[in-house]
Design a protein around this motif. Structure first.
Motif, short mmCIF file in Angstrom:
data_model
loop_
_atom_site.label_atom_id
_atom_site.label_comp_id
_atom_site.label_asym_id
_atom_site.label_seq_id
_atom_site.Cartn_x
_atom_site.Cartn_y
_atom_site.Cartn_z
N PRO A 17 0.83 -1.21 0.00
CA PRO A 17 0.00 0.00 0.00
C PRO A 17 0.86 1.26 0.00
O PRO A 17 2.02 1.24 0.45
CB PRO A 17 -0.81 -0.13 1.29
CG PRO A 17 -0.04 -1.07 2.14
CD PRO A 17 0.70 -1.97 1.23
N SER A 18 0.29 2.34 -0.48
CA SER A 18 1.03 3.60 -0.54
C SER A 18 1.21 4.16 0.87
O SER A 18 0.53 3.77 1.81
CB SER A 18 0.29 4.61 -1.41
OG SER A 18 -0.92 4.99 -0.78
N MET A 19 2.14 5.11 0.99
CA MET A 19 2.41 5.72 2.28
C MET A 19 1.17 6.49 2.77
O MET A 19 0.92 6.56 3.97
CB MET A 19 3.61 6.65 2.19
CG MET A 19 4.06 7.21 3.52
SD MET A 19 4.38 5.97 4.79
CE MET A 19 5.84 5.21 4.17
N LEU A 20 0.39 7.05 1.86
CA LEU A 20 -0.83 7.76 2.25
C LEU A 20 -1.82 6.81 2.92
O LEU A 20 -2.42 7.14 3.94
CB LEU A 20 -1.48 8.42 1.03
CG LEU A 20 -2.78 9.17 1.29
CD1 LEU A 20 -2.54 10.33 2.25
CD2 LEU A 20 -3.39 9.63 0.00
N GLN A 21 -1.99 5.62 2.36
CA GLN A 21 -2.90 4.64 2.97
C GLN A 21 -2.40 4.21 4.34
O GLN A 21 -3.20 4.06 5.27
CB GLN A 21 -3.03 3.41 2.07
CG GLN A 21 -3.84 3.64 0.82
CD GLN A 21 -3.87 2.42 -0.07
OE1 GLN A 21 -2.87 1.69 -0.16
NE2 GLN A 21 -5.00 2.19 -0.73
N VAL A 22 -1.10 4.05 4.49
CA VAL A 22 -0.53 3.68 5.78
C VAL A 22 -0.78 4.78 6.80
O VAL A 22 -1.15 4.52 7.95
CB VAL A 22 0.98 3.38 5.65
CG1 VAL A 22 1.62 3.17 7.00
CG2 VAL A 22 1.20 2.16 4.76
N LYS A 23 -0.61 6.04 6.39
CA LYS A 23 -0.85 7.17 7.30
C LYS A 23 -2.31 7.28 7.70
O LYS A 23 -2.62 7.58 8.85
CB LYS A 23 -0.38 8.47 6.65
CG LYS A 23 1.11 8.59 6.56
CD LYS A 23 1.52 9.88 5.88
CE LYS A 23 3.02 9.98 5.73
NZ LYS A 23 3.44 11.20 5.04
N ILE A 24 -3.23 7.03 6.77
CA ILE A 24 -4.66 7.09 7.07
C ILE A 24 -5.04 6.02 8.08
O ILE A 24 -5.75 6.28 9.06
CB ILE A 24 -5.49 6.98 5.78
CG1 ILE A 24 -5.35 8.24 4.95
CG2 ILE A 24 -6.96 6.72 6.10
CD1 ILE A 24 -5.96 8.16 3.57
N VAL A 25 -4.56 4.80 7.87
CA VAL A 25 -4.86 3.71 8.80
C VAL A 25 -4.28 4.00 10.18
O VAL A 25 -4.93 3.79 11.21
CB VAL A 25 -4.35 2.36 8.25
CG1 VAL A 25 -4.42 1.27 9.29
CG2 VAL A 25 -5.13 1.98 7.02
N ALA A 26 -3.05 4.53 10.22
CA ALA A 26 -2.43 4.88 11.50
C ALA A 26 -3.22 5.98 12.21
O ALA A 26 -3.39 5.93 13.44
CB ALA A 26 -0.99 5.31 11.29
N ALA A 27 -3.71 6.96 11.47
CA ALA A 27 -4.50 8.04 12.08
C ALA A 27 -5.82 7.52 12.65
O ALA A 27 -6.24 7.94 13.73
CB ALA A 27 -4.77 9.13 11.04
N VAL A 28 -6.46 6.61 11.94
CA VAL A 28 -7.73 6.03 12.42
C VAL A 28 -7.48 5.22 13.69
O VAL A 28 -8.23 5.33 14.66
CB VAL A 28 -8.39 5.18 11.32
CG1 VAL A 28 -9.53 4.36 11.87
CG2 VAL A 28 -8.87 6.07 10.18
N ILE A 29 -6.43 4.41 13.69
CA ILE A 29 -6.11 3.62 14.88
C ILE A 29 -5.79 4.52 16.06
O ILE A 29 -6.24 4.29 17.19
CB ILE A 29 -4.95 2.65 14.58
CG1 ILE A 29 -5.41 1.57 13.61
CG2 ILE A 29 -4.40 2.03 15.85
CD1 ILE A 29 -4.31 0.69 13.08
N PHE A 30 -5.03 5.59 15.82
CA PHE A 30 -4.71 6.54 16.88
C PHE A 30 -5.97 7.21 17.43
O PHE A 30 -6.12 7.38 18.64
CB PHE A 30 -3.73 7.60 16.37
CG PHE A 30 -3.40 8.65 17.39
CD1 PHE A 30 -2.55 8.37 18.44
CD2 PHE A 30 -3.95 9.91 17.31
CE1 PHE A 30 -2.25 9.32 19.39
CE2 PHE A 30 -3.67 10.88 18.24
CZ PHE A 30 -2.81 10.59 19.29
#
Length: 60
Positions: A17-30
């Motif tokens: 996955p792209s870095m943007l998708q990784v950042k979005i998932v991390a933000a949701v988990i946070f």
């Protein structure tokens, strides 16, 4: 392990996955962890909580 999951993992290895998708998932988990911590500390407002008894009354 199901063969479908193995194929999905192989596809992720080939096309991560792209870095943007990784950042979005991390933000949701946070955000979820922050809400749970705020609720456990008692700072979550009462109006934002669900009433489990009212939810059970809706079902037939």
């Amino acid at each position: 392990m199901n063969m479908t999951w193995l194929m999905r993992m192989a596809r992720w290895v080939r096309h991560p996955p792209s870095m943007l998708q990784v950042k979005i998932v991390a933000a949701v988990i946070f955000a979820v962890i922050a809400i749970v911590v705020i609720d456990k500390l008692g700072y979550w407002p009462e109006w934002a909580r669900l009433n489990p008894k009212a939810m059970r009354a809706i079902r037939p």
